[in-house]
Design a protein around this motif. Structure first.
Motif, short mmCIF file in Angstrom:
data_model
loop_
_atom_site.label_atom_id
_atom_site.label_comp_id
_atom_site.label_asym_id
_atom_site.label_seq_id
_atom_site.Cartn_x
_atom_site.Cartn_y
_atom_site.Cartn_z
N UNK A 2 31.64 -62.28 25.64
CA UNK A 2 31.60 -60.94 26.22
C UNK A 2 30.90 -59.97 25.30
N UNK A 3 31.19 -60.05 23.98
CA UNK A 3 30.55 -59.15 23.01
C UNK A 3 29.05 -59.36 22.99
N UNK A 4 28.60 -60.62 23.08
CA UNK A 4 27.17 -60.92 23.08
C UNK A 4 26.51 -60.31 24.32
N UNK A 5 27.17 -60.44 25.48
CA UNK A 5 26.63 -59.87 26.71
C UNK A 5 26.51 -58.36 26.58
N UNK A 6 27.54 -57.71 26.00
CA UNK A 6 27.51 -56.25 25.85
C UNK A 6 26.38 -55.83 24.92
N UNK A 7 26.17 -56.56 23.83
CA UNK A 7 25.09 -56.24 22.90
C UNK A 7 23.74 -56.39 23.58
N UNK A 8 23.55 -57.50 24.33
CA UNK A 8 22.28 -57.72 25.03
C UNK A 8 22.05 -56.65 26.10
N UNK A 9 23.11 -56.29 26.82
CA UNK A 9 23.00 -55.26 27.85
C UNK A 9 22.65 -53.92 27.23
N UNK A 10 23.30 -53.57 26.11
CA UNK A 10 23.04 -52.32 25.41
C UNK A 10 21.60 -52.29 24.92
N UNK A 11 21.11 -53.40 24.37
CA UNK A 11 19.73 -53.47 23.90
C UNK A 11 18.76 -53.25 25.06
N UNK A 12 19.06 -53.86 26.22
CA UNK A 12 18.23 -53.70 27.41
C UNK A 12 18.21 -52.25 27.88
N UNK A 13 19.37 -51.58 27.86
CA UNK A 13 19.45 -50.18 28.26
C UNK A 13 18.63 -49.30 27.33
N UNK A 14 18.74 -49.52 26.02
CA UNK A 14 17.99 -48.74 25.05
C UNK A 14 16.49 -48.94 25.27
N UNK A 15 16.10 -50.18 25.54
CA UNK A 15 14.69 -50.47 25.80
C UNK A 15 14.19 -49.69 27.02
N UNK A 16 14.98 -49.67 28.08
CA UNK A 16 14.59 -48.94 29.29
C UNK A 16 14.52 -47.44 29.02
N UNK A 17 15.52 -46.91 28.34
CA UNK A 17 15.54 -45.47 28.06
C UNK A 17 14.38 -45.05 27.17
N UNK A 18 14.01 -45.92 26.25
CA UNK A 18 12.95 -45.58 25.29
C UNK A 18 11.58 -45.46 25.95
#
Length: 200
Positions: A2-18
């Motif tokens: 679950x933690x890995x999924x959250x980290x990957x999801x957070x990274x994806x969100x940051x990439x989109x926002x950037x």
């Protein structure tokens, strides 16, 4: 896992926002009926998300929201004087029988002007005629997710890159909606006030 999924999801969100020239911090609800601790928590979450995104190199415009005057001691905290800020008239406007909440909105808005002295105010939904300041209007209708496109890139260094046209005639700029939320006033709305006599 679950933690890995959250980290990957957070990274994806940051990439989109950037990919955007700037984003607004989330507008967590500050309903008048909320317990003060929940209002304080939502201000905290707003500022935390903005600070986190900024730490990742994203340009963040703080979204400001308030409850009644008892929230004024904390709802403007953490925002630099002279900043560009974002507000929303959506919950204080005439949709869903909330037109009686304009007075509440204007009290907080005037306090925002006094405490923050913002350079510009991005206003989601139609600004009220009484609103002072350098206002950039965001068309509510165009803020639908159907208009979102994460692949866009903006080359200009100022807000001109986001300008759109519109029917609203107040002498202020307009800005294309991107990552804008809403939530304030009373969650219950007000008395039903039909817009047209035939709706009575």
């Amino acid at each position: 896992m679950t933690e890995l999924f959250q980290v990957l999801s957070l990274h994806s969100d940051i990439e989109k926002l950037s990919r955007y020239r700037a984003v607004l911090s989330p507008d967590f609800s500050m309903y008048l009926e909320m317990a003060p601790v929940m209002q304080l928590y939502n201000v905290f979450r707003n500022r935390w998300c903005g600070a986190y995104w900024a730490s990742k190199g994203i340009r963040v415009v703080p979204t400001v929201n308030w409850g009644d005057d008892s929230t004024f001691d904390f709802c403007f905290e953490g925002i630099e004087k002279g900043s560009v800020v974002a507000v929303s008239t959506y919950m204080a406007s005439e949709h869903d029988n909330r037109c009686d909440q304009k007075e509440w909105f204007m009290a907080g808005y005037n306090e925002l002007l006094r405490r923050i002295e913002p350079a510009r105010i991005i206003c989601y939904n139609t600004p009220f005629p009484e609103m002072q300041g350098n206002i950039i209007y965001v068309d509510h209708e165009r803020s639908s997710w159907k208009y979102m496109n994460y692949e866009r890139s903006f080359q200009k260094d100022d807000l001109e890159a986001f300008k759109i046209g519109g029917a609203y005639q107040k002498p202020c700029d307009t800005i294309e909606p991107y990552l804008i939320g809403k939530g304030g006033g009373s969650a219950y709305g007000g008395e039903i006030k039909p817009a047209k006599p035939e709706d009575e």
